[in-house]
Motif scaffolding. Structure first.
Motif, PDB file in Angstrom:
ATOM      1  N   GLU A   1      49.101  33.290  63.219  1.00 51.27           N
ATOM      2  CA  GLU A   1      50.244  34.074  63.701  1.00 51.27           C
ATOM      3  C   GLU A   1      49.874  35.529  63.984  1.00 51.27           C
ATOM      4  N   ASP A   2      48.935  36.084  63.224  1.00 48.31           N
ATOM      5  CA  ASP A   2      48.485  37.460  63.466  1.00 48.31           C
ATOM      6  C   ASP A   2      47.788  37.566  64.821  1.00 48.31           C
ATOM      7  N   TYR A   3      46.934  36.589  65.118  1.00 53.86           N
ATOM      8  CA  TYR A   3      46.270  36.572  66.421  1.00 53.86           C
ATOM      9  C   TYR A   3      47.307  36.451  67.539  1.00 53.86           C
TER      10      TYR A   3
ATOM     11  N   LEU B   1      39.730  32.815  60.100  1.00 50.87           N
ATOM     12  CA  LEU B   1      41.009  32.949  59.393  1.00 50.87           C
ATOM     13  C   LEU B   1      40.815  33.600  58.021  1.00 50.87           C
TER      14      LEU B   1
ATOM     15  N   LEU C   1      43.795  49.251  62.539  1.00 51.46           N
ATOM     16  CA  LEU C   1      44.419  47.965  62.847  1.00 51.46           C
ATOM     17  C   LEU C   1      45.691  48.109  63.666  1.00 51.46           C
TER      18      LEU C   1
ATOM     19  N   TYR D   1      40.716  36.842  57.469  1.00 54.03           N
ATOM     20  CA  TYR D   1      41.484  38.085  57.374  1.00 54.03           C
ATOM     21  C   TYR D   1      42.840  37.959  58.058  1.00 54.03           C
ATOM     22  N   TRP D   2      42.849  37.388  59.246  1.00 53.40           N
ATOM     23  CA  TRP D   2      44.087  37.165  59.990  1.00 53.40           C
ATOM     24  C   TRP D   2      44.435  35.691  59.994  1.00 53.40           C
TER      25      TRP D   2
ATOM     26  N   LYS E   1      50.443  37.211  67.613  1.00 59.30           N
ATOM     27  CA  LYS E   1      51.222  38.445  67.733  1.00 59.30           C
ATOM     28  C   LYS E   1      50.427  39.514  68.483  1.00 59.30           C
ATOM     29  N   GLN E   2      49.149  39.654  68.143  1.00 58.37           N
ATOM     30  CA  GLN E   2      48.304  40.651  68.816  1.00 58.37           C
ATOM     31  C   GLN E   2      48.127  40.297  70.284  1.00 58.37           C
TER      32      GLN E   2
ATOM     33  N   MET F   1      38.739  38.283  63.991  1.00 59.09           N
ATOM     34  CA  MET F   1      38.906  39.491  63.183  1.00 59.09           C
ATOM     35  C   MET F   1      38.547  39.178  61.732  1.00 59.09           C
ATOM     36  N   HIS F   2      37.662  39.979  61.195  1.00 58.76           N
ATOM     37  CA  HIS F   2      37.319  39.938  59.768  1.00 58.76           C
ATOM     38  C   HIS F   2      37.845  41.226  59.153  1.00 58.76           C
ATOM     39  N   ASP F   3      37.804  41.333  57.844  1.00 60.80           N
ATOM     40  CA  ASP F   3      38.217  42.557  57.168  1.00 60.80           C
ATOM     41  C   ASP F   3      37.420  43.724  57.757  1.00 60.80           C
TER      42      ASP F   3
END
Length: 147
Positions: A45-47, A39, A110, A41-42, A49-50, A71-73
């Motif tokens: 909710e980002d995960y 968590l 991204l 970077y994302w 959504k993807q 996901m990292h930067d």
């Protein structure tokens, strides 16, 4: 057969960089595997959504898609952890892989992570069978309806 991907309600832990990790679970038929999602970077909710976008792509007829589970930067990351989806008619073959950032040309996009999905291979360069699981379009559709 069944298919699902979700986060578990288990305690969040920390990785060696002191970034939060959240436990998740992917189910493909009788196979189940837990994963740790960073968590740093994302957000959760980002995960999610993807994952929804990736599954909708494969249902819509795209031959390849992917579920990113860590996901990292991208500017500082060494790799992205993902589950690759390969559509074959009404069947979907699923493989767990790492995308190494030093093996892509240019900066990581991204907005379109799907451009990095390699063609499906079932045997590695040493002749070993690549681990792969199968689900169906119907199972993925059923999972999406339940969201």
């Amino acid at each position: 057969m069944a298919f699902s991907i979700c986060f578990l309600d288990e305690v969040v832990s920390m990785d060696r960089d002191m970034s939060e990790l959240r436990l998740g679970l992917i189910v493909i038929g009788d196979f189940e595997e837990r994963f740790e999602a960073s968590l740093s970077y994302w957000a959760v909710e980002d995960y999610q959504k993807q994952w929804k976008q990736a599954l909708e792509r494969i249902i819509a007829g795209e031959p390849k898609s992917s579920l990113i589970t860590s996901m990292h930067d991208p500017q500082n990351a060494n790799f992205v952890t993902w589950w690759l989806l390969y559509r074959d008619g009404q069947q979907v073959h699923v493989q767990n892989q790492l995308l190494f950032m030093d093996q892509i040309s240019g900066p990581y996009d991204l907005a379109n992570p799907y451009v990095y999905i390699p063609d499906r291979e079932t045997v590695d360069e040493d002749g070993n069978r690549i681990s792969e699981w199968r689900t169906t379009i119907a199972e993925i559709e059923e999972f999406l309806k339940a969201l």
